[in-house]
Design an enzyme around this catalytic site. Structure first.
Site, mmCIF file in Angstrom:
data_model
loop_
_atom_site.group_PDB
_atom_site.id
_atom_site.type_symbol
_atom_site.label_atom_id
_atom_site.label_comp_id
_atom_site.label_asym_id
_atom_site.label_seq_id
_atom_site.Cartn_x
_atom_site.Cartn_y
_atom_site.Cartn_z
ATOM 1 N N GLU A 1 -1.632 -8.790 -9.625
ATOM 2 C CA GLU A 1 -0.570 -9.201 -8.712
ATOM 3 C C GLU A 1 0.076 -10.478 -9.234
ATOM 4 O O GLU A 1 -0.454 -11.123 -10.145
ATOM 5 C CB GLU A 1 -1.165 -9.439 -7.328
ATOM 6 C CG GLU A 1 -1.677 -8.154 -6.710
ATOM 7 C CD GLU A 1 -2.365 -8.381 -5.385
ATOM 8 O OE1 GLU A 1 -2.012 -9.343 -4.698
ATOM 9 O OE2 GLU A 1 -3.247 -7.581 -5.063
ATOM 10 N N LYS B 1 -17.386 -7.864 -3.540
ATOM 11 C CA LYS B 1 -18.156 -6.637 -3.780
ATOM 12 C C LYS B 1 -19.648 -6.946 -3.900
ATOM 13 O O LYS B 1 -20.494 -6.161 -3.467
ATOM 14 C CB LYS B 1 -17.623 -5.936 -5.025
ATOM 15 C CG LYS B 1 -16.200 -5.409 -4.793
ATOM 16 C CD LYS B 1 -15.480 -5.086 -6.084
ATOM 17 C CE LYS B 1 -14.052 -4.635 -5.815
ATOM 18 N NZ LYS B 1 -13.233 -4.564 -7.020
ATOM 19 N N VAL C 1 -16.206 -0.896 -2.578
ATOM 20 C CA VAL C 1 -16.839 -1.371 -3.810
ATOM 21 C C VAL C 1 -16.596 -0.352 -4.917
ATOM 22 O O VAL C 1 -16.988 0.812 -4.796
ATOM 23 C CB VAL C 1 -18.360 -1.592 -3.628
ATOM 24 C CG1 VAL C 1 -19.007 -2.015 -4.946
ATOM 25 C CG2 VAL C 1 -18.613 -2.644 -2.554
#
Ligand SMILES: NC(=O)c1ccc[n+]([C@@H]2O[C@H](COP(=O)([O-])OP(=O)(O)OC[C@H]3O[C@@H](n4cnc5c(N)ncnc54)[C@H](OP(=O)(O)O)[C@@H]3O)[C@@H](O)[C@H]2O)c1
Length: 428
Positions: free
Chosen positions: A191, A206, A133
């Protein structure tokens, strides 16, 4: 004697570990009370092994996981390959082989963490994942240790660097979503398939982990609703600024009277809110609690050295606990029955952007729809969109998730109105 480590993967984060072990060797030795040694590194194939050796990486590279699992001298396995498989299988096998495990794999921990944590507990082994996280921000250990006496009521976080970089471009420089994404990809932040970052999935992973550490509740990933930034338009950004807000992708976990609620959504933050000034690829976690009040933990949420720093801190903690003879303790000891909040208890102010025809009576009709759900307006703005249509922007007073669902259904059912966007608004 040294404590031997088996690294799984030698990508961005893993290749930052030798830097710290070398540059900070004496402090690390004092803290871990033993030399930490990278004994073996798992890479995919012989070609990768040759490439890494030729590049001057002087490690014992192996291509078969069994070379690490069956090596009894290796005490700690550090998984830095990412994705679910084969990481899940390798971690499971490492724990079954009696090895302590460190990982930074939020995808895996958010979706299969419960089983891995239970297995580690069962075996009396450590399974730590501080870097999962907000990379370099030491938030999990802070929640687990420093906030043990405090009661957390809400956690808000700017938890994804890629989307925050894009939002900063969209807010500060008026870029479109598409232009910001292209720049993030060109700079290597996003990405080629950016879905996890821009659709709030990465931040939702997270939020799952933060709910365990902040609230002691193990919610499932499927219970975290997530909305990304792809629907945000330059009009939304401009009107937010006009009204004194900044839009950011915010993950939130809060406890209501009936239970816990977690979501990731574009959120209007008042410009004065500390999270509003978290820009570019930086991350921050804003914790509201009954003792400390408000505290914010800010820093790089990704990057080789920041993330490796958190990973090595986990390794040191395990090494130290091995020495102290108490290594089986769980990373997070706060655990209670998981209760999911009733949507009627989850409240917030909201932003609505609505297109309508520029005819008499439309505003009245709109007010009636909101009024029928007992929703009142804090601010209303009517902008002429083009000759015949008007764009109406409404900031509501607090309403619940139930009211939100009802009013959304009513607005979409009426052909007079086109609901363009609905975002959360954080109160001052
Ligand atoms: N990068 C960050 O700043 C950051 C921050 C926080 C957390 N994390 C987490 O840290 C983990 C590692 O991230 P990263 O950025 O270092 O990823 P990365 O650069 O893609 O590195 C992962 C490496 O593992 C290799 N790998 C994949 N499958 C393998 C296998 N079966 N056997 C051996 N090697 C394998 C990959 O090889 P190929 O490239 O050939 O597939 C790649 O070299 C992920 O879980 C990520 O979510 C990263």
């Amino acid at each position: 004697m040294s404590i031997k480590i088996g690294l799984l993967g030698f990508g961005t984060v893993a290749s930052g570990i030798p830097f710290l072990l070398h540059e900070n060797s004496s402090k690390i030795l004092d803290a871990s009370r033993d030399q930490l040694e990278i004994a073996k590194v798992l890479v995919k194939d012989e070609e990768e092994k040759e490439r890494l050796l030729a590049a001057g990486n002087n490690f014992n590279f192996v291509t078969n996981i069994d070379d690490i699992l069956q090596d009894e001298s290796i005490a700690i396995v550090v998984e830095l390959m990412g994705r679910i498989e084969p990481a899940r299988t390798f971690i499971t096998k490492a724990l079954e082989a009696g090895k302590h495990v460190v990982s930074a794999n939020k995808d895996l921990i958010a979706t299969h963490g419960k089983d891995l944590i239970a297995l580690a507990q069962d075996k009396g082994l450590a399974f730590y994942y501080e870097a999962a996280v907000a990379g370099g921000i030491p938030i999990l250990r802070t929640l687990a240790n420093s906030l043990t006496s405090d009661k957390v009521t809400r956690i808000l976080g700017v938890l994804n660097g890629t989307s925050n970089f894009m939002m900063t471009k969209m807010v500060d420089e008026g870029w479109t979503y598409e232009a910001a994404l292209a720049e993030a990809q060109a700079l290597g932040y996003a990405e080629s398939d950016p879905t996890n970052d821009v659709e709030g999935i990465d931040a939702a992973y997270k939020a799952v982990i933060l709910s365990q550490f902040g609230f002691g509740m193990a919610i499932d990933f499927e219970q975290v609703s997530h909305q990304g930034i792809s629907s945000i338009t330059p009009d939304d950004v401009a009107v937010a600024q006009q009204l004194g807000y900044v839009i950011k992708l915010v993950g939130s976990v809060e406890e209501t009277a009936s239970g816990i609620f977690a979501e990731v959504s574009p959120t209007f933050l008042p410009k004065s809110h500390p999270l509003a000034s978290v820009n570019d690829v930086m991350n921050a976690v804003f914790v509201e609690s009954i003792g400390i009040g408000e505290s914010m933990y800010y820093g790089p949420g990704a990057g080789q050295k920041p993330t490796a720093t958190s990973v090595v801190a986990d390794i040191i903690r395990i090494a130290r606990r091995i020495k102290d003879g108490n290594v089986g303790k769980p990373f997070n000891e706060f655990s209670r029955e998981t209760k999911i909040a009733d949507p009627a208890d989850v409240t917030s102010n909201y932003y609505f952007a609505i297109n309508t025809s520029d005819e008499k009576g439309k505003m009245l009709r709109l007010a009636e729809i909101f009024n029928s759900e007992d929703i009142s307006f804090e601010q209303v703005l009517q902008q002429k969109a083009n000759g015949t249509t008007a764009r109406v922007v409404i900031i509501t007073h607090e309403l619940s998730k139930t009211q939100l669902a009802n009013v959304t259904e009513k607005l979409t059912a009426v052909s007079d109105f086109e609901l363009l966007n609905t975002f959360k608004v954080l109160g001052e």
